[in-house]
Design a protein around this motif. Sequence first.
Motif, mmCIF file in Angstrom:
data_model
loop_
_atom_site.group_PDB
_atom_site.id
_atom_site.type_symbol
_atom_site.label_atom_id
_atom_site.label_comp_id
_atom_site.label_asym_id
_atom_site.label_seq_id
_atom_site.Cartn_x
_atom_site.Cartn_y
_atom_site.Cartn_z
ATOM 1 N N LEU A 128 0.795 -1.221 0.000
ATOM 2 C CA LEU A 128 0.000 0.000 0.000
ATOM 3 C C LEU A 128 0.830 1.274 0.000
ATOM 4 C CD1 LEU A 128 -3.016 -0.967 2.276
ATOM 5 C CD2 LEU A 128 -2.980 -0.703 -0.205
ATOM 6 N N PRO A 129 1.836 1.396 0.876
ATOM 7 C CA PRO A 129 2.612 2.640 0.829
ATOM 8 C C PRO A 129 3.306 2.859 -0.512
ATOM 9 C CG PRO A 129 3.034 1.461 2.875
ATOM 10 C CD PRO A 129 2.216 0.556 1.987
ATOM 11 N N VAL A 147 -6.529 4.639 -22.368
ATOM 12 C CA VAL A 147 -6.877 5.956 -21.815
ATOM 13 C C VAL A 147 -8.001 5.836 -20.787
ATOM 14 C CG1 VAL A 147 -7.811 8.238 -22.406
ATOM 15 C CG2 VAL A 147 -5.997 7.229 -23.793
ATOM 16 N N ALA A 148 -8.916 4.907 -20.998
ATOM 17 C CA ALA A 148 -9.968 4.689 -19.997
ATOM 18 C C ALA A 148 -9.356 4.238 -18.674
ATOM 19 C CB ALA A 148 -10.977 3.657 -20.502
ATOM 20 N N LEU A 149 -8.304 3.437 -18.749
ATOM 21 C CA LEU A 149 -7.644 2.943 -17.543
ATOM 22 C C LEU A 149 -6.655 3.944 -16.957
ATOM 23 C CD1 LEU A 149 -7.027 -0.698 -18.782
ATOM 24 C CD2 LEU A 149 -8.600 -0.009 -16.949
ATOM 25 N N ASN A 150 -6.032 4.737 -17.814
ATOM 26 C CA ASN A 150 -5.051 5.728 -17.372
ATOM 27 C C ASN A 150 -5.232 7.011 -18.188
ATOM 28 O OD1 ASN A 150 -2.913 7.297 -16.583
ATOM 29 N ND2 ASN A 150 -1.324 5.875 -17.234
ATOM 30 N N PRO A 151 -6.163 7.864 -17.766
ATOM 31 C CA PRO A 151 -6.443 9.076 -18.545
ATOM 32 C C PRO A 151 -5.287 10.080 -18.564
ATOM 33 C CG PRO A 151 -7.742 9.033 -16.522
ATOM 34 C CD PRO A 151 -7.033 7.718 -16.614
ATOM 35 N N TYR A 152 -4.257 9.870 -17.763
ATOM 36 C CA TYR A 152 -3.118 10.786 -17.725
ATOM 37 C C TYR A 152 -2.046 10.431 -18.752
ATOM 38 C CZ TYR A 152 -5.357 11.940 -13.373
ATOM 39 O OH TYR A 152 -6.287 12.306 -12.434
ATOM 40 N N ARG A 204 9.615 9.828 -19.850
ATOM 41 C CA ARG A 204 10.282 8.532 -19.651
ATOM 42 C C ARG A 204 10.096 8.049 -18.214
ATOM 43 N NH1 ARG A 204 13.908 10.847 -23.324
ATOM 44 N NH2 ARG A 204 15.275 11.635 -21.690
ATOM 45 N N GLU A 205 10.156 8.962 -17.250
ATOM 46 C CA GLU A 205 9.921 8.580 -15.853
ATOM 47 C C GLU A 205 8.495 8.068 -15.669
ATOM 48 O OE1 GLU A 205 11.340 11.248 -12.687
ATOM 49 O OE2 GLU A 205 12.424 12.323 -14.271
ATOM 50 N N LEU A 206 7.544 8.748 -16.277
ATOM 51 C CA LEU A 206 6.148 8.298 -16.196
ATOM 52 C C LEU A 206 5.986 6.933 -16.858
ATOM 53 C CD1 LEU A 206 4.376 11.690 -16.916
ATOM 54 C CD2 LEU A 206 4.186 10.353 -14.798
ATOM 55 N N ASP A 207 6.637 6.739 -18.001
ATOM 56 C CA ASP A 207 6.566 5.442 -18.677
ATOM 57 C C ASP A 207 7.079 4.324 -17.779
ATOM 58 O OD1 ASP A 207 5.465 6.467 -21.005
ATOM 59 O OD2 ASP A 207 7.396 6.575 -22.071
ATOM 60 N N ALA A 226 3.799 5.849 -5.651
ATOM 61 C CA ALA A 226 3.740 5.898 -7.111
ATOM 62 C C ALA A 226 2.697 6.918 -7.559
ATOM 63 C CB ALA A 226 3.419 4.517 -7.682
ATOM 64 N N GLU A 227 1.540 6.924 -6.911
ATOM 65 C CA GLU A 227 0.504 7.881 -7.275
ATOM 66 C C GLU A 227 0.964 9.311 -7.005
ATOM 67 O OE1 GLU A 227 -2.971 6.636 -5.153
ATOM 68 O OE2 GLU A 227 -3.129 4.785 -6.292
ATOM 69 N N GLU A 228 1.643 9.516 -5.876
ATOM 70 C CA GLU A 228 2.179 10.848 -5.575
ATOM 71 C C GLU A 228 3.237 11.234 -6.594
ATOM 72 O OE1 GLU A 228 3.546 11.235 -1.537
ATOM 73 O OE2 GLU A 228 1.679 10.403 -0.744
ATOM 74 N N SER A 229 4.076 10.284 -6.979
ATOM 75 C CA SER A 229 5.115 10.563 -7.971
ATOM 76 C C SER A 229 4.501 10.949 -9.305
ATOM 77 C CB SER A 229 6.012 9.343 -8.172
ATOM 78 O OG SER A 229 6.733 9.058 -7.006
ATOM 79 N N VAL A 230 3.459 10.226 -9.724
ATOM 80 C CA VAL A 230 2.796 10.537 -10.982
ATOM 81 C C VAL A 230 2.205 11.937 -10.922
ATOM 82 C CG1 VAL A 230 0.815 9.962 -12.449
ATOM 83 C CG2 VAL A 230 2.370 8.158 -11.688
ATOM 84 N N ALA A 231 1.518 12.253 -9.841
ATOM 85 C CA ALA A 231 0.910 13.580 -9.696
ATOM 86 C C ALA A 231 1.982 14.668 -9.750
ATOM 87 C CB ALA A 231 0.112 13.666 -8.406
ATOM 88 N N SER A 232 3.084 14.437 -9.068
ATOM 89 C CA SER A 232 4.172 15.407 -9.049
ATOM 90 C C SER A 232 4.793 15.562 -10.440
ATOM 91 C CB SER A 232 5.235 14.962 -8.044
ATOM 92 O OG SER A 232 6.348 15.807 -8.076
#
Length: 183
Positions: A19-20, A124-129, A49-52, A25-31
């Motif tokens: 969980l942590p 895109v439905a699974l990952n709209p970002y 590339r980092e997001l990939d 990962a979610e915080e990293s993606v948002a950042s």
Amino acid sequence: MSYRKLAIAAFAAASLLMLPSLGVAEESVASLLEELKGADAVEGQKIGRELDLIWSRSGSPTMDLLLRRGRDAMEAGELEVAVGHLSALTDHAPDFAEGWHLRAKVFFREEEFGLALADLQQAVALNPYNFQAVYGMALILEQTGRIPAALRGYQAVLNVFPEHEEAKAGRDRLARQVGESDI
């Protein structure tokens, strides 16, 4: 402690440990997405590339192996083999967006635009970002003559990554084509 209780306890402990890392990962993606809005083209490519890398982690070593084999086959030009690996991946991990995204790239190379577009829509439905998947959709829409939708797609990419060079070129090209000077 019985084997069953031990297995349940081990599963619960493993779940709690994961969980942590998922939150990080979610915080990293948002950042990274926030950084992308102000990045120049070169820095944006690095962030992309980092997001990939983050989006390429399924959480399952087996699924990650299928993704890697699919990617390797695609890079080697073995498109049929790549589709095989990536189809197995999407069958076994249908909620893993990157499997759909990578298979769409293979279909695009095979000029199977309908299949590519369907996979990109799922990605895109699974990952709209995933702005690269949206870019792929816009590119296919343009190539198949759906200009207003393609234009909206390019603009959607630029809303996430304003310096995406290919999306800017696509937007400008289509804006001239439909007679719009400023979008």
